[in-house]
Design an enzyme around this catalytic site. Structure first.
Site, PDB file in Angstrom:
ATOM      1  N   ASP A 164       0.756  -1.115  -0.060  1.00  0.00           N
ATOM      2  CA  ASP A 164      -0.151   0.031  -0.147  1.00  0.00           C
ATOM      3  C   ASP A 164       0.908   1.227   0.162  1.00  0.00           C
ATOM      4  O   ASP A 164       0.708   2.031   0.717  1.00  0.00           O
ATOM      5  CB  ASP A 164      -1.099   0.028   1.053  1.00  0.00           C
ATOM      6  CG  ASP A 164      -1.962  -1.236   1.221  1.00  0.00           C
ATOM      7  OD1 ASP A 164      -1.367  -2.412   1.494  1.00  0.00           O
ATOM      8  OD2 ASP A 164      -3.090  -0.932   1.085  1.00  0.00           O
ATOM      9  N   TYR A 196      -2.089   4.492  -6.187  1.00  0.00           N
ATOM     10  CA  TYR A 196      -3.295   5.309  -5.734  1.00  0.00           C
ATOM     11  C   TYR A 196      -3.552   6.221  -6.628  1.00  0.00           C
ATOM     12  O   TYR A 196      -4.300   7.421  -6.352  1.00  0.00           O
ATOM     13  CB  TYR A 196      -2.932   5.876  -4.391  1.00  0.00           C
ATOM     14  CG  TYR A 196      -2.768   4.896  -3.309  1.00  0.00           C
ATOM     15  CD1 TYR A 196      -1.911   4.068  -3.015  1.00  0.00           C
ATOM     16  CD2 TYR A 196      -4.277   4.676  -2.282  1.00  0.00           C
ATOM     17  CE1 TYR A 196      -1.991   2.880  -2.039  1.00  0.00           C
ATOM     18  CE2 TYR A 196      -4.260   3.615  -1.456  1.00  0.00           C
ATOM     19  CZ  TYR A 196      -3.194   2.693  -1.445  1.00  0.00           C
ATOM     20  OH  TYR A 196      -3.112   1.768  -0.569  1.00  0.00           O
ATOM     21  N   HIS A 315      -3.683  -9.426  -1.086  1.00  0.00           N
ATOM     22  CA  HIS A 315      -4.050  -8.269  -0.541  1.00  0.00           C
ATOM     23  C   HIS A 315      -4.845  -8.010   0.569  1.00  0.00           C
ATOM     24  O   HIS A 315      -4.488  -7.375   1.629  1.00  0.00           O
ATOM     25  CB  HIS A 315      -4.687  -7.245  -1.695  1.00  0.00           C
ATOM     26  CG  HIS A 315      -4.500  -5.807  -1.567  1.00  0.00           C
ATOM     27  ND1 HIS A 315      -3.489  -5.135  -1.233  1.00  0.00           N
ATOM     28  CD2 HIS A 315      -5.513  -4.816  -1.270  1.00  0.00           C
ATOM     29  CE1 HIS A 315      -3.852  -3.824  -0.825  1.00  0.00           C
ATOM     30  NE2 HIS A 315      -4.984  -3.628  -0.936  1.00  0.00           N
ATOM     31  N   HIS A 325     -11.702  -2.363   7.019  1.00  0.00           N
ATOM     32  CA  HIS A 325     -11.718  -3.525   5.980  1.00  0.00           C
ATOM     33  C   HIS A 325     -11.960  -4.766   7.125  1.00  0.00           C
ATOM     34  O   HIS A 325     -11.541  -5.959   6.473  1.00  0.00           O
ATOM     35  CB  HIS A 325     -10.366  -3.820   5.236  1.00  0.00           C
ATOM     36  CG  HIS A 325     -10.132  -2.549   4.464  1.00  0.00           C
ATOM     37  ND1 HIS A 325     -11.137  -1.972   3.348  1.00  0.00           N
ATOM     38  CD2 HIS A 325      -9.206  -1.825   4.437  1.00  0.00           C
ATOM     39  CE1 HIS A 325     -10.464  -0.910   3.095  1.00  0.00           C
ATOM     40  NE2 HIS A 325      -9.244  -0.608   3.405  1.00  0.00           N
ATOM     41  N   HIS A 354      -4.208   0.048   6.387  1.00  0.00           N
ATOM     42  CA  HIS A 354      -2.972   0.792   6.424  1.00  0.00           C
ATOM     43  C   HIS A 354      -2.422   0.890   7.925  1.00  0.00           C
ATOM     44  O   HIS A 354      -2.320   1.859   8.622  1.00  0.00           O
ATOM     45  CB  HIS A 354      -3.309   2.160   6.105  1.00  0.00           C
ATOM     46  CG  HIS A 354      -3.756   1.971   4.835  1.00  0.00           C
ATOM     47  ND1 HIS A 354      -4.601   3.171   4.213  1.00  0.00           N
ATOM     48  CD2 HIS A 354      -3.560   1.422   3.661  1.00  0.00           C
ATOM     49  CE1 HIS A 354      -4.980   2.738   2.820  1.00  0.00           C
ATOM     50  NE2 HIS A 354      -4.298   1.530   2.605  1.00  0.00           N
TER      51      HIS A 354
END
Ligand SMILES: *[C@@H]1O[C@H](CO)[C@@H](O)[C@H](O)[C@H]1NC(C)=O
Ligand SMILES: *[C@@H]1O[C@H](CO)[C@@H](O)[C@H](O)[C@H]1NC(C)=O
Ligand SMILES: *[C@@H]1O[C@H](CO)[C@@H](O)[C@H](O)[C@H]1NC(C)=O
Ligand SMILES: *[C@@H]1O[C@H](CO)[C@@H](O)[C@H](O)[C@H]1NC(C)=O
Length: 466
Positions: A164, A196, A315, A325, A354
């Site tokens: 990420d 991103y 992922h 998430h 993150h």
């Protein structure tokens, strides 16, 4: 006096034990600045375009076959297609060779890409430094890489772990820390979410180009093994972009055909003593799907006498105790976790959240709809799950956690950073996580991994403390 004292001691020990079991592992009390990360502006030093007409930019390499004797070199030229060839030579012989590549380009809404070149260099020698050159004339650019040692059970090798990443000031700190870490990573296992660019209006693909220039300083010299994340989907029907993974597949190549996969998003490679399986959280994975069928045939092929370390990259994490998430990886876990336990996967690395988290060895595969057995249990045949989605992208840190910390969670902390995995031999590998606020050599979390096939003894860090 002796007997009551003994009873007290036993009681105290029991209380401590229970406390450890109930509260799970450590939630780090490390306090950091939680300002939102900002992308580096377009005129930043890290995005500088190399000077000269049609100079190659965004140079990157990845493994090009199943065993590490081939390398895929990719780059972009902007003025004209130019040459697709790579000139390369072994440092020792200096004998120059050419490999022929291909060129492609794509449009995304009103963006048109440069000329994207991919060239596979084959039949390389193991454990050898090669120089390579892309571009022609005055704007040719030279780089180098070192091929891995021949695949074998006791071959030491060091991987870096980054996820990420994005292109913020924090991303730059993560990459810098990886580069300056005295534990020198030889190959990056990248767990998804690259640029991103999709955070910009119309997924402004200019940000795919800036990302390519930003990471060139590492990925032109050592392979990054790609996993796709949700930010690679670039699915935008509102602007007519309905082909998932379009920018990613044009810009990045994976050696998927070498492992008999039918799509670039799931594949495997051998590298030194590791067998690495890459899965796609955003491609179909249910029963009868291509990915399911491939994985079912793939796992029994892993020969632990040849590659003791079985590592999976994907992922969306299966064991995640952040309020971000949460449970998104659940349906894939339900499909594949019994296979991971059966085949004794050593470690599963994911991103998406993150922050940083490391699990105990747990499994949750006993449930059958009617038996009520639906909690994770300690399982010495299960992998350790590591979330390393803390590269530092524009969306900021995940700093809200589920409470209390679940038993399966050994260590969690909301800080940006990266990790390294140093495989020593068939039984031992040393793992450490490095946060960006510390000096380059500081290890904020670490453990010795004992191989699940060759040395299946408890390496849990929570039980070691109790
Ligand atoms: C693409 O369209 C957007 C608005 O729809 C505009 O701001 C941008 O300048 C356009 N880019 C190009 C390369 O035409
Ligand atoms: C990114 O990091 C590199 C290496 O530490 C540094 O030279 C460069 O100035 C940084 N760039 C930005 C925009 O922070
Ligand atoms: C597994 O690897 C070992 C070591 O390379 C080799 O001797 C053996 O034949 C392999 N087994 C199979 C089933 O291929
Ligand atoms: C494997 O590596 C570990 C850690 O370096 C070491 O303690 C162990 O002795 C090694 N095993 C063998 C067989 O060399």
């Amino acid at each position: 006096m002796d007997a009551p004292f003994l009873i007290l001691t036993v009681l105290a020990a029991t209380v401590i034990n229970v406390a450890v079991l109930c509260s799970g592992g450590i939630t780090s009390s490390f306090v950091r600045n939680v300002e939102k990360s900002e992308d580096m502006p377009l005129d930043s030093d890290v995005f500088k375009v190399p000077p000269g007409y049609n100079a190659p930019q965004q140079v990157h390499i990845t493994q090009g076959d199943h065993v590490g004797k081939a390398v895929i070199v990719s780059w972009v030229t902007v003025d004209e297609p130019g040459s697709n060839n790579v000139l390369y030579w072994d440092e020792k012989t200096n004998h120059k060779k050419h490999a022929k590549g291909t060129v492609t380009k794509y449009k995304f809404y009103n963006y048109t890409s440069g000329f994207i070149h991919h060239c596979t260099i084959k039949k390389l020698k193991y454990d050898t430094k090669y120089y390579y050159e892309v571009g022609i004339g005055q704007t040719a650019r030279k780089f180098w890489f070192i091929t891995p040692p021949e695949v074998g059970p006791d071959v030491p090798y060091t991987f870096g772990l980054i996820g990420d990443l994005g292109q913020t000031y924090d991303s730059n700190r993560t990459l810098t820390h990886y580069e300056w870490n005295p534990i020198k990573g030889q190959t990056v296992l990248f767990v998804g979410d690259l640029s991103y660019a999709d955070n910009y209006p119309n997924h402004d693909n200019v940000r795919w180009d800036t990302w390519g220039r930003f990471v060139e300083r590492s990925v032109a010299y050592q392979p990054w093994i790609w996993t796709t994340g949700n930010h690679e989907l670039d699915f935008a029907p509102e602007i007519g972009e309905t082909k998932p993974f379009k920018p990613f597949t044009h810009r990045y190549r994976t050696p998927y055909k070498a492992s008999h996969s039918t799509a670039p998003f799931w594949y495997s490679i051998k590298r030194a003593s590791a067998y690495i399986i890459v899965l796609s959280s955003y491609s179909a994975y249910g029963k009868y799907t291509p990915q399911y069928q491939w994985l079912e045939e793939e796992l029994p092929k892993v020969n632990r006498s040849e590659t003791p370390w079985l590592i999976v990259l994907l992922h969306s994490p299966w064991y995640n105790s952040y309020n971000y998430h949460y449970m998104e990886g659940e349906s894939m876990r339900v499909m594949y976790e019994p296979w991971f336990v059966k085949h004794k996967v050593d470690i599963v690395f994911s991103g998406h959240v993150h922050a940083y988290e490391r699990s105990e060895r747990v499994s949750n595969i006993a449930y059958n709809i009617v038996n009520g057995k639906c909690s994770p249990v300690n399982d010495q045949s299960a992998p350790v799950y590591i979330t390393i989605g803390d590269g530092g992208n524009i969306e900021g840190l995940a700093n809200s956690m589920t409470e209390p910390q679940p038993k399966y969670s050994a260590y969690r902390e909301a800080s940006f950073g990266h990790a390294t995995l140093e495989i020593k031999n068939r039984t031992h590998a040393y793992y450490s996580w490095h946060r960006n606020q510390d000096g380059y050599a500081v290890q904020a979390d670490s453990m010795w991994f004992f191989n699940r096939f060759w040395h299946q003894i408890d390496d849990s860090t929570t039980s070691a403390r109790s």
